[in-house]
Scaffold this motif. Structure first.
Motif, PDB file in Angstrom:
ATOM      1  N   LEU A 392       0.822  -1.212   0.000  1.00 54.65           N
ATOM      2  CA  LEU A 392       0.000   0.000   0.000  1.00 54.65           C
ATOM      3  C   LEU A 392       0.854   1.259   0.000  1.00 54.65           C
ATOM      4  O   LEU A 392       0.471   2.283  -0.564  1.00 54.65           O
ATOM      5  N   GLN A 393       2.004   1.182   0.623  1.00 55.93           N
ATOM      6  CA  GLN A 393       2.869   2.361   0.733  1.00 55.93           C
ATOM      7  C   GLN A 393       3.559   2.688  -0.588  1.00 55.93           C
ATOM      8  O   GLN A 393       3.736   3.867  -0.922  1.00 55.93           O
ATOM      9  N   VAL A 394       3.960   1.654  -1.328  1.00 55.00           N
ATOM     10  CA  VAL A 394       4.766   1.900  -2.529  1.00 55.00           C
ATOM     11  C   VAL A 394       3.934   1.881  -3.809  1.00 55.00           C
ATOM     12  O   VAL A 394       4.472   2.143  -4.886  1.00 55.00           O
ATOM     13  N   ARG A 395       2.641   1.563  -3.743  1.00 57.60           N
ATOM     14  CA  ARG A 395       1.846   1.488  -4.974  1.00 57.60           C
ATOM     15  C   ARG A 395       1.747   2.863  -5.634  1.00 57.60           C
ATOM     16  O   ARG A 395       1.765   3.909  -4.965  1.00 57.60           O
ATOM     17  N   GLY A 396       1.660   2.856  -6.952  1.00 55.00           N
ATOM     18  CA  GLY A 396       1.536   4.105  -7.683  1.00 55.00           C
ATOM     19  C   GLY A 396       0.159   4.727  -7.510  1.00 55.00           C
ATOM     20  O   GLY A 396      -0.806   4.061  -7.107  1.00 55.00           O
ATOM     21  N   ARG A 397       0.066   5.998  -7.812  1.00 56.99           N
ATOM     22  CA  ARG A 397      -1.193   6.713  -7.660  1.00 56.99           C
ATOM     23  C   ARG A 397      -2.256   6.105  -8.577  1.00 56.99           C
ATOM     24  O   ARG A 397      -2.073   5.946  -9.774  1.00 56.99           O
ATOM     25  N   GLY A 398      -3.388   5.736  -7.977  1.00 54.73           N
ATOM     26  CA  GLY A 398      -4.479   5.148  -8.733  1.00 54.73           C
ATOM     27  C   GLY A 398      -4.330   3.668  -9.012  1.00 54.73           C
ATOM     28  O   GLY A 398      -5.209   3.054  -9.623  1.00 54.73           O
ATOM     29  N   GLU A 399      -3.223   3.079  -8.611  1.00 53.27           N
ATOM     30  CA  GLU A 399      -3.013   1.646  -8.850  1.00 53.27           C
ATOM     31  C   GLU A 399      -3.875   0.847  -7.875  1.00 53.27           C
ATOM     32  O   GLU A 399      -3.794   1.047  -6.661  1.00 53.27           O
ATOM     33  N   PRO A 400      -4.705  -0.084  -8.362  1.00 51.01           N
ATOM     34  CA  PRO A 400      -5.598  -0.826  -7.477  1.00 51.01           C
ATOM     35  C   PRO A 400      -4.864  -1.917  -6.709  1.00 51.01           C
ATOM     36  O   PRO A 400      -3.880  -2.492  -7.194  1.00 51.01           O
ATOM     37  N   VAL A 401      -5.339  -2.176  -5.491  1.00 50.08           N
ATOM     38  CA  VAL A 401      -4.858  -3.288  -4.679  1.00 50.08           C
ATOM     39  C   VAL A 401      -6.084  -3.934  -4.047  1.00 50.08           C
ATOM     40  O   VAL A 401      -6.887  -3.253  -3.399  1.00 50.08           O
ATOM     41  N   GLY A 441       3.073 -12.461  -8.464  1.00 45.24           N
ATOM     42  CA  GLY A 441       3.202 -11.332  -7.547  1.00 45.24           C
ATOM     43  C   GLY A 441       2.199 -11.323  -6.420  1.00 45.24           C
ATOM     44  O   GLY A 441       2.245 -10.452  -5.541  1.00 45.24           O
ATOM     45  N   ASP A 442       1.266 -12.279  -6.434  1.00 45.83           N
ATOM     46  CA  ASP A 442       0.251 -12.330  -5.379  1.00 45.83           C
ATOM     47  C   ASP A 442       0.830 -12.991  -4.128  1.00 45.83           C
ATOM     48  O   ASP A 442       1.893 -13.615  -4.173  1.00 45.83           O
ATOM     49  N   ALA A 443       0.132 -12.865  -3.015  1.00 45.00           N
ATOM     50  CA  ALA A 443       0.604 -13.435  -1.752  1.00 45.00           C
ATOM     51  C   ALA A 443      -0.566 -14.067  -1.013  1.00 45.00           C
ATOM     52  O   ALA A 443      -1.654 -13.490  -0.932  1.00 45.00           O
ATOM     53  N   LEU A 444      -0.293 -15.262  -0.439  1.00 43.07           N
ATOM     54  CA  LEU A 444      -1.303 -15.993   0.326  1.00 43.07           C
ATOM     55  C   LEU A 444      -0.869 -16.055   1.781  1.00 43.07           C
ATOM     56  O   LEU A 444       0.310 -16.304   2.082  1.00 43.07           O
ATOM     57  N   LEU A 455      -3.541 -11.522  -1.232  1.00 42.65           N
ATOM     58  CA  LEU A 455      -3.227 -10.153  -1.641  1.00 42.65           C
ATOM     59  C   LEU A 455      -3.043 -10.130  -3.154  1.00 42.65           C
ATOM     60  O   LEU A 455      -2.265 -10.921  -3.707  1.00 42.65           O
ATOM     61  N   LEU A 456      -3.758  -9.215  -3.804  1.00 39.84           N
ATOM     62  CA  LEU A 456      -3.722  -9.115  -5.265  1.00 39.84           C
ATOM     63  C   LEU A 456      -3.285  -7.711  -5.674  1.00 39.84           C
ATOM     64  O   LEU A 456      -4.114  -6.828  -5.941  1.00 39.84           O
ATOM     65  N   PRO A 457      -1.990  -7.420  -5.732  1.00 40.33           N
ATOM     66  CA  PRO A 457      -1.531  -6.093  -6.180  1.00 40.33           C
ATOM     67  C   PRO A 457      -1.903  -5.856  -7.634  1.00 40.33           C
ATOM     68  O   PRO A 457      -1.929  -6.772  -8.455  1.00 40.33           O
ATOM     69  N   GLY A 458      -2.218  -4.599  -7.957  1.00 40.27           N
ATOM     70  CA  GLY A 458      -2.537  -4.238  -9.335  1.00 40.27           C
ATOM     71  C   GLY A 458      -3.811  -4.874  -9.842  1.00 40.27           C
ATOM     72  O   GLY A 458      -3.971  -5.060 -11.057  1.00 40.27           O
ATOM     73  N   THR A 459      -4.721  -5.200  -8.946  1.00 38.37           N
ATOM     74  CA  THR A 459      -5.945  -5.914  -9.328  1.00 38.37           C
ATOM     75  C   THR A 459      -7.172  -5.117  -8.892  1.00 38.37           C
ATOM     76  O   THR A 459      -7.313  -4.769  -7.707  1.00 38.37           O
TER      77      THR A 459
END
Length: 543
Positions: A392-401, A441-444, A455-459
């Motif tokens: 959450l800290q490093v995600r780009g602006r508007g990038e969904p998580v 890139g996902d995490a369980l 966890l689904l970054p960019g999703t």
């Protein structure tokens, strides 16, 4: 050519005590080609050397003193009539001094009717053994160039290995590397003094002014740190605990005698100096015996120690035995010991590198174990919360998580009916099924019991719903068959809540919303995927 001169010439020698009765002051013949002890504690001794036979054709003759150690020569210059001195560590040299030897210029080749005479200065320590030769300046220079190359390489290698060990000590905080670096540096200082390298070419006048004190301190440190290194490197406490009292006793004895060597009382200082060689002779077999026994009992690193240290210890003991008259024709004890020290440093550095790699693997394994759920291999709650906060800290602006919060339906009943072994197997199967539906890139994570989160970054929420449905269908195909009595469910299902991060939302808040969405599914009967409501939305169930 040791002990002789060119064209069949033979070097002869005699010594005379400069104090005592007439009988004590008689000339005593000795063989200059062999290491001889010439007593002189109470007063200096006079040496007389001359060449017999041969044609005397030696260009620019030089007297070479072999294995001079801390000896100092003094004679009267035929040119000026003044007293001239020479020593291995004498930085302000008169004439020309060789490295590892004392080499002084002669006017002519000395003959029986005109021998070269000089004094060996009085000593406050155990007399060493000396040998002499007459050689041409050209031969001495050629030998000296080879000697400088050999000794420089060995000393540089020891210093380099010590520096690497210190780096590993700082990074790994393992005292084994510190003891090893201390041993290498102390041993290198011993060799710098014994070879005269500290005086020339290094020009360390502070060593030349007190060579015995520096040498004694370096010997004590090298003996103590070598034993401490053995204890930690070979894991003696673990594999050979019975040897610990002997090793501790030896270290204590060396330390006490080392301190006594610096006290102002002459008797104590002489006693400590006289015991230096016996301590080396005792320590060599003791250390090798302990290393051998520890290796036989399973200490892998004791094997490295044996391979690396055995040649050096044997050569060191052999050099010490020369003080008592053994191998009087061997003049390369210091040089061979240096080569053995370089070999030892190479082998033990390989062992230490293996140890460092092992420690790094163990550290990585410990980190992984501390972050993983032991049963399923998924992340545990603490590790997952840290990862989510980072994403959450490093995600780009508007990038969904997005998050999927999953809880098995009826798992308690399955666990009660079939037992914990079947229940654990089900949790492992569920974890495997979830991983098959995830991207790299996902995490369980398993948060506890039968609760999982993905966890689904960019999703986006819509994309997360697709993943959630795949997970739900995969888990629905799992489940143990009912037993013969018909007990237990034939399959399991899962309730999944979805939450997509809002701008500025914390990890705990996002996780809480996904949890609430999952419980909403539970309340409506389970086995569905439902998304949490966003601020501007009404309930939005995804059935």
């Amino acid at each position: 050519m040791h002990g002789g001169a060119a064209h069949g010439a033979e070097l002869r020698g005699a010594w005379q005590a400069l104090e005592g009765d007439a009988q004590a002051r008689e000339w005593n013949s000795f063989d200059p080609a062999r290491l001889e002890r010439i007593p002189r504690q109470a007063a200096p001794a006079r040496i007389r050397l001359w060449v017999e036979g041969g044609d005397g054709a030696i260009g620019e003759p030089m007297l070479v003193v072999l294995s001079p150690s801390m000896e100092r020569l003094q004679w009267v210059s035929p040119r000026s009539g003044e007293a001239v001195g020479a020593a291995l560590l004498d930085v302000q040299r008169v004439g020309w001094l060789g490295h590892g030897r004392i080499a002084v210029e002669l006017e002519t080749v000395p003959r029986a009717d005109a021998p070269f005479e000089f004094e060996l200065q009085q000593q406050a320590a155990v007399n060493g053994r000396l040998a002499f030769e007459i050689a041409s300046r050209a031969d001495v220079l050629a030998d000296d160039a080879a000697w400088i190359a050999l000794v420089s390489t060995c000393l540089a290698f020891l210093a380099g290995m010590a520096a690497i060990a210190l780096v590993f000590f700082v990074r790994l905080r393992d005292r084994t590397f510190l003891y090893y670096a201390g041993y290498l540096l102390a041993y290198a200082l011993v060799q710098l003094i014994q070879t005269g390298f500290a005086g020339s070419p290094l020009g360390w006048s502070w060593v030349a002014q007190a060579p015995r004190e520096w040498g004694r301190a370096a010997v004590v440190v090298s003996l103590v740190t070598s034993v401490l290194f053995l204890i930690h490197f070979a894991q003696v406490k673990r594999f050979l605990p019975a040897a610990m009292p002997w090793l501790r006793g030896y270290v204590g004895l060396v330390a006490v005698l080392g301190v006594l060597g610096f006290v102002p009382w002459t008797v104590a200082a002489l006693g400590a100096a006289g015991l230096a060689n016996p301590l080396i002779l005792l320590g060599g077999p003791l250390v090798l015996a302990v290393a051998w026994s520890a290796w036989r009992r399973g200490s892998r690193y004791a094997g490295f120690f044996l391979v690396g240290w055995t040649p050096l210890l044997l050569l060191t003991v052999a050099g010490s035995l020369q003080v008592y008259g053994l191998w009087p024709g061997w003049f390369l004890a210091t040089e061979t010991a240096l080569v053995a020290a370089a070999f030892e440093a190479l082998v033990l550095s390989a062992g230490l590198a293996d140890r460092a790699a092992s420690m790094a693997r163990q550290r990585d394994e410990a980190i992984v174990q501390a972050s993983q759920d032991a049963l399923t291999g998924a992340l545990n709650r603490r590790a997952f919360e840290e990862k989510l906060a980072t994403v959450l800290q490093v995600r780009g602006r508007g990038e969904p998580v997005s998050l999927l919060f999953a809880d098995l339906d009826g798992f308690k009943q399955l666990n009660d009916a079939l037992g914990h072994v079947h229940g654990d197997a089900m949790l492992q199967a569920v974890s495997s099924a979830m991983k098959l539906q995830m991207r790299s890139g996902d995490a369980l994570a398993r948060l506890g019991g039968d609760e999982f989160v993905i966890l689904l970054p960019g999703t986006s929420r819509q994309e997360a719903r697709v993943v959630g449905e795949r997970v739900r269908r995969a888990i629905a195909t799992l489940g143990p068959d009912a037993d013969a009595a018909g007990r237990g469910p034939a399959s399991v299902s899962v309730s999944i809540g979805i939450a997509t991060a809002r701008d500025g939302e914390s990890a705990s808040d996002l996780l809480e919303r996904a949890d609430q969405a999952m419980y909403s599914v539970k309340r409506s009967g389970g086995n569905r995927v439902e998304a949490a409501r966003n601020a501007a939305e009404t309930d939005d169930a995804l059935a």
